[in-house]
Design an enzyme around this catalytic site. Sequence first.
Site, PDB file in Angstrom:
ATOM      1  N   GLY A 204       0.711  -1.203  -0.014  1.00 49.48           N
ATOM      2  CA  GLY A 204       0.046  -0.064  -0.196  1.00 49.48           C
ATOM      3  C   GLY A 204       0.882   1.370  -0.012  1.00 49.48           C
ATOM      4  N   ASP A 205       2.065   1.307   0.580  1.00 47.29           N
ATOM      5  CA  ASP A 205       3.028   2.334   0.281  1.00 47.29           C
ATOM      6  C   ASP A 205       4.316   1.964   0.271  1.00 47.29           C
ATOM      7  OD1 ASP A 205       4.284   4.784   0.472  1.00 47.29           O
ATOM      8  OD2 ASP A 205       3.883   5.219   2.483  1.00 47.29           O
ATOM      9  N   PHE A 206       4.353   1.132  -0.883  1.00 45.38           N
ATOM     10  CA  PHE A 206       5.816   0.311  -1.313  1.00 45.38           C
ATOM     11  C   PHE A 206       6.725   1.287  -1.699  1.00 45.38           C
ATOM     12  CE2 PHE A 206       8.373  -2.936  -3.533  1.00 45.38           C
ATOM     13  CZ  PHE A 206       8.452  -3.788  -2.442  1.00 45.38           C
ATOM     14  N   SER A 207       7.332   2.166  -0.904  1.00 48.70           N
ATOM     15  CA  SER A 207       8.287   3.037  -1.238  1.00 48.70           C
ATOM     16  C   SER A 207       9.669   2.821  -0.824  1.00 48.70           C
ATOM     17  CB  SER A 207       7.709   4.535  -0.939  1.00 48.70           C
ATOM     18  OG  SER A 207       7.819   4.571   0.693  1.00 48.70           O
TER      19      SER A 207
END
Length: 283
Positions: A204-207
Site C-alpha cells: 500500500g505504500d511500497f516506497s
Amino acid sequence: MNDTLDHDGDHSPREIPSLAPDLPPSLATRLVGVDWHRNLVGEAGASVHRLHRAGEPDRHLKHGDGDAAVAIAEEFARLQWLQDRWPVPALLHFEATADRCWLLTRTLPGRTTYEWLADHPERAPEIAAAIGRFLRRLHELPSATCPFNAGHGLQLDHARRRLEAGLIDADDFDDERQGWSPEQVWDALNALLPLAEDPVVSHGDFSLDNLLMEADEGGALAVTGVIDLGRAGIADRYRDLAILANCLDEFDGDLRDAFFTAYGLDTPDTRKLDFHLLLDECF
C-alpha cells in the site's frame, strides 16, 4: 544518526537525537534509560522514534492522536496478521489511551533502500532488481487468506470523501502533476476506469523508505523487510508496482526496467501504473 544524500547532493539528517515524549506508565517503566532519536522521514501525522540501549536490539515507537491514532491502530491490526507471513517488525507493545495510540516494535536490520541508492548509485540496477524479486515474493502470499480489503473501489470512495472535505494536498503532488488541482487528479483518475484487478496482498505504500536492505558476507544485496504497514490489504498488484517505479524514477528513469524484469513483468500495463499513481495522490 544516519545522513544520506538528497537529490541535490546535500546531506540531510533522517533522524535527530531527542527527549522522550510523554509516555503511559506501562511504557515509561519499560523504556527507562533508552536513548531517543526522532525520525524525520515519512511520519504522516504520527511521531516516530528509534530507541537505543546498549546491549539490546533497537526498537521503534510510533505514537499519535486523532487520525494518526486511527492509522496506528490499523497498522497494529495488520502487523498482527502479517507476523510470520511477511518480514515485518516484531510486535512488542500496543496501547490505546483516551486520546492516543502507541505502537512499539523491534527494529528490522538494514538501511532503507533509499539510503542504499543515494550512497551507492553505482549499484542502482542491482538494488532495483533486488526490490523486484522481493516484491514478487511478497505478492505470492495467498490473497484469499487476508482479512483486509484495499481494493481500488474502496480506495476511490475514500479518495472522493477526502476530495469533498478538502483534504487532498495539491502541494504534495508528484512533479508531473504540480499545478494540478485535486479535481483534475480526480477527473483523470476516473477517466481510466473501469479497471480489472489482479488481487494480491499489497503493501500500500511500497516506497524506498519503507524497505530495509542489507549486504551479505559476499556483498550481495537483499531486501530484509518492510515497515509502515497501515495500508496493507488485498488490492491490484500494480498498487505496489506503481509507487516503487515512481520512486526509482527520481534516481534514474531506466531503473524501473530492472525492477519490472526482476519482478517478472515483460510489458508493464501503463494504464494501471497511471491509475495507481493518480490514486496515491489522493492520500
